[in-house]
Design a protein around this motif. Structure first.
Motif, PDB file in Angstrom:
ATOM      1  N   ALA A  91       0.818  -1.161   0.089  1.00 12.96           N
ATOM      2  CA  ALA A  91       0.113  -0.010  -0.042  1.00 12.96           C
ATOM      3  C   ALA A  91       0.903   1.483  -0.038  1.00 12.96           C
ATOM      4  O   ALA A  91       0.670   2.072  -0.786  1.00 12.96           O
ATOM      5  CB  ALA A  91      -0.797   0.150   1.071  1.00 12.96           C
ATOM      6  N   ARG A  92       1.988   1.130   0.778  1.00 11.11           N
ATOM      7  CA  ARG A  92       2.783   2.437   0.796  1.00 11.11           C
ATOM      8  C   ARG A  92       3.294   2.523  -0.655  1.00 11.11           C
ATOM      9  O   ARG A  92       3.988   3.705  -0.899  1.00 11.11           O
ATOM     10  CB  ARG A  92       3.906   2.152   1.789  1.00 11.11           C
ATOM     11  CG  ARG A  92       3.415   2.404   3.120  1.00 11.11           C
ATOM     12  CD  ARG A  92       4.419   2.196   4.312  1.00 11.11           C
ATOM     13  NE  ARG A  92       4.113   1.812   5.656  1.00 11.11           N
ATOM     14  CZ  ARG A  92       3.813   3.056   6.490  1.00 11.11           C
ATOM     15  NH1 ARG A  92       4.060   4.250   6.137  1.00 11.11           N
ATOM     16  NH2 ARG A  92       3.399   2.700   7.864  1.00 11.11           N
ATOM     17  N   HIS A  93       3.941   1.680  -1.307  1.00  8.03           N
ATOM     18  CA  HIS A  93       4.447   1.883  -2.405  1.00  8.03           C
ATOM     19  C   HIS A  93       3.302   1.909  -3.704  1.00  8.03           C
ATOM     20  O   HIS A  93       3.855   2.375  -4.827  1.00  8.03           O
ATOM     21  CB  HIS A  93       5.105   0.621  -2.779  1.00  8.03           C
ATOM     22  CG  HIS A  93       6.259   0.607  -2.036  1.00  8.03           C
ATOM     23  ND1 HIS A  93       6.369   0.293  -0.721  1.00  8.03           N
ATOM     24  CD2 HIS A  93       7.900   0.889  -2.433  1.00  8.03           C
ATOM     25  CE1 HIS A  93       7.829   0.181  -0.409  1.00  8.03           C
ATOM     26  NE2 HIS A  93       8.351   0.654  -1.406  1.00  8.03           N
ATOM     27  N   SER A  94       2.061   2.060  -3.415  1.00  8.83           N
ATOM     28  CA  SER A  94       1.055   1.976  -4.682  1.00  8.83           C
ATOM     29  C   SER A  94       1.132   3.412  -5.228  1.00  8.83           C
ATOM     30  O   SER A  94       0.798   3.221  -6.631  1.00  8.83           O
ATOM     31  CB  SER A  94      -0.241   1.813  -4.030  1.00  8.83           C
ATOM     32  OG  SER A  94      -0.687   2.872  -3.168  1.00  8.83           O
ATOM     33  N   PRO A  95       1.497   4.491  -4.636  1.00  7.77           N
ATOM     34  CA  PRO A  95       1.612   5.736  -5.471  1.00  7.77           C
ATOM     35  C   PRO A  95       2.589   5.585  -6.859  1.00  7.77           C
ATOM     36  O   PRO A  95       2.435   6.618  -7.723  1.00  7.77           O
ATOM     37  CB  PRO A  95       1.866   6.771  -4.541  1.00  7.77           C
ATOM     38  CG  PRO A  95       1.545   6.065  -3.340  1.00  7.77           C
ATOM     39  CD  PRO A  95       1.696   4.691  -3.224  1.00  7.77           C
TER      40      PRO A  95
END
Length: 144
Positions: A91-95
């Motif tokens: 989730a933290r890397h999704s952007p």
């Protein structure tokens, strides 16, 4: 030692085993922080440098967060959780667009900093095996 990269596909999350805690025991926190810092320095010069903070301050903070995470997953203090909450790394890397090429560069950069470490191959291999599969979990794009 061979650093083989496992084939990975977006959306497929194979089981991952944590690194052998001896990785932290042998290296200690400061050497893990140096390993992560050296890795990030390579990334800052790579074709995926745009995935990382552009400012020196942001970049140093990213190094700290990553080192905190790896110390924690190697059985050390829960620095990451204390500072940032539960990892939820996908989730933290999704952007960020993380495709096969970005994953390959990230892993090859780790291979460059892991190779010269003077530790037992099986300990080094356990860390590599973790990041190899962990990096599959981070992939979120099939675009080039």
């Amino acid at each position: 030692m061979q650093f083989n990269i496992t084939a990975g596909h977006v959306g497929i999350r194979p089981p991952v085993n944590l690194p052998d805690p001896r990785f932290l025991e042998v290296l200690g926190e400061e050497k893990i922080r140096k390993l992560v810092s050296d890795h990030y320095d390579l990334l800052r010069q790579s074709n995926i440098k745009g995935l990382f903070p552009p400012t020196d301050e942001g970049f140093e903070k990213a190094k700290e967060h990553s080192a905190d995470f790896f110390i924690q997953i190697c059985g050390g203090p829960k620095y990451f959780n204390e500072k940032r909450g539960a990892p939820m790394m996908a989730a933290r890397h999704s952007p960020f667009k993380i495709n096969q090429e970005a994953r390959r560069i990230w892993l090859e950069s780790y291979a460059m900093v892991l190779a010269p470490l003077d530790i037992e191959d099986d300990i080094k291999q356990s860390f590599w095996n973790y990041i190899d599969i962990f990096s599959i979990w981070m992939m979120n794009s099939n675009e080039n």
